[in-house]
Design a protein around this motif. Sequence first.
Motif, short mmCIF file in Angstrom:
data_model
loop_
_atom_site.label_atom_id
_atom_site.label_comp_id
_atom_site.label_asym_id
_atom_site.label_seq_id
_atom_site.Cartn_x
_atom_site.Cartn_y
_atom_site.Cartn_z
N ASP A 1 0.85 -1.23 -0.08
CA ASP A 1 -0.09 -0.06 -0.02
C ASP A 1 0.94 1.22 -0.14
N GLN B 1 -4.47 -8.53 3.99
CA GLN B 1 -6.09 -8.41 3.81
C GLN B 1 -6.52 -9.21 2.76
N TRP C 1 -4.58 -10.33 -3.32
CA TRP C 1 -5.44 -9.40 -2.73
C TRP C 1 -5.69 -8.47 -3.95
N ARG D 1 -6.96 -5.28 -4.00
CA ARG D 1 -6.79 -3.83 -3.75
C ARG D 1 -5.06 -3.67 -3.52
N TRP E 1 -3.03 -1.01 -5.64
CA TRP E 1 -1.99 -0.14 -4.98
C TRP E 1 -0.68 -0.09 -5.56
N1 GLY Z 1 -4.27 0.65 3.22
C1 GLY Z 1 -5.16 -0.35 3.71
C2 GLY Z 1 -6.04 -0.93 2.81
O1 GLY Z 1 -6.03 -0.66 1.50
O2 GLY Z 1 -7.15 -1.33 3.33
#
Ligand code: GLY
Length: 392
Positions: free
Chosen positions: A168, A230, A238, A240, A244
């Motif tokens: 991230d 996450q 993941w 997201r 990123w």
């Molecule tokens: N930077 C934390 C998220 O993407 O949830």
Amino acid sequence: MKTYEQLLKENRAWAEETFKKIDKKMSAVTIRSRDKVPDGVDENGMHVNHFPDQKDWWCNGFFGGLNWLLYHKTGNEEYRKTAERNEELMEETVAEKAFEIHHDVGFMWHLLSGANYRLTGNRASRARDFYMATTLMGRFVLCENSTGFIRAWNSKPDSPIVNWSIVDCLMNIPLLYWASEETKDDRYKRIAMAHADMAIRDHLRPDGSVVHIVEHDRVTGECVKTHGGQGYAEGSSWSRGCAWALYGFTLSYLHTKEVRYLDAAKQVANYFIANCCDDWLPRVDFRAPAEPVLYDATAGACAACGLLELAKVLPENEGGMYMNAAVNMLRAMGEKFCNFDPSNDHMLDFGTVRYPVDGDLKKAGVHISIIYGDFFYTEAVLKLLGDDFLIW
Ligand code: GLY
């Protein structure tokens, strides 16, 4: 494959129409939510205020940033007032919570104070953004051979996080590029590049997917362990996190013109596109079981921003491929996930905070409205119109 220019022309009417809906909705929301620093909505669809309980929350810059994007496009003073009010509320954080400042200061401050300074020339905002750039630079862990990384999070007594980096953070380092561009002092930029180089080495996998969390050897900086974070699990993908990396490497390329970052961004972009389903609606994790179908619209909106920036700098046909994918995602999400009704505060629904590894969808924040989804969707539509300012 159509070229970038052809696709830009073909999608102009859709982008104009979509922006009108965003503006109509947000011009009501901006007044209603002026005194809030929101990251989501309540059961009535109204923004929830994070203040004063979560002053250091990483998402606290997105609502202000969204208002700056809208102000830049429309000149509507209501947007500016809300962005400035958000910064005023956040300012207390600088003084009161300095000891809790973490790696996410780029998300929090560059979209807010950084945008304020660049759009209005406000010197106090410039100073605030610099303070945060210097703080971010101070998180750099110097390892052997002048390598290193920007350390993620802060340790707590029950959770000693010491030598971790997260993908991230590629979205936080534009704050450092800006600080060097502004001062002509290249120290900020060199630390940003050291972190981006580490991300190529340790976060980017050969297939173009990425690792969310890397634990490093304190001395050599080498990766000693990876974590699924996450996403679905260790070794999964993941979406997201991929977004990123896709947009983050693209931004490193735009700020430095170093081709290795462009190559890394393309590698992630190719992976992201290849793993999108036929409906172009991004799943939370590209390597999770097919059922249940869990979406993360925020990943799609952020990835679309990266793809549109890549499309601008690549040769026509290659650019066309990325543009095509971005437009397909934005249109699919516009139809299935967007709510343009001005009487509630959420726009891009079906965001997901993290994969619900224990099956508890509510606790994992599955299929909810999250402020950065609205931010990136708006940013992407403005890019299609050629009317965004590169806030990163
Ligand atoms: N930077 C934390 C998220 O993407 O949830």
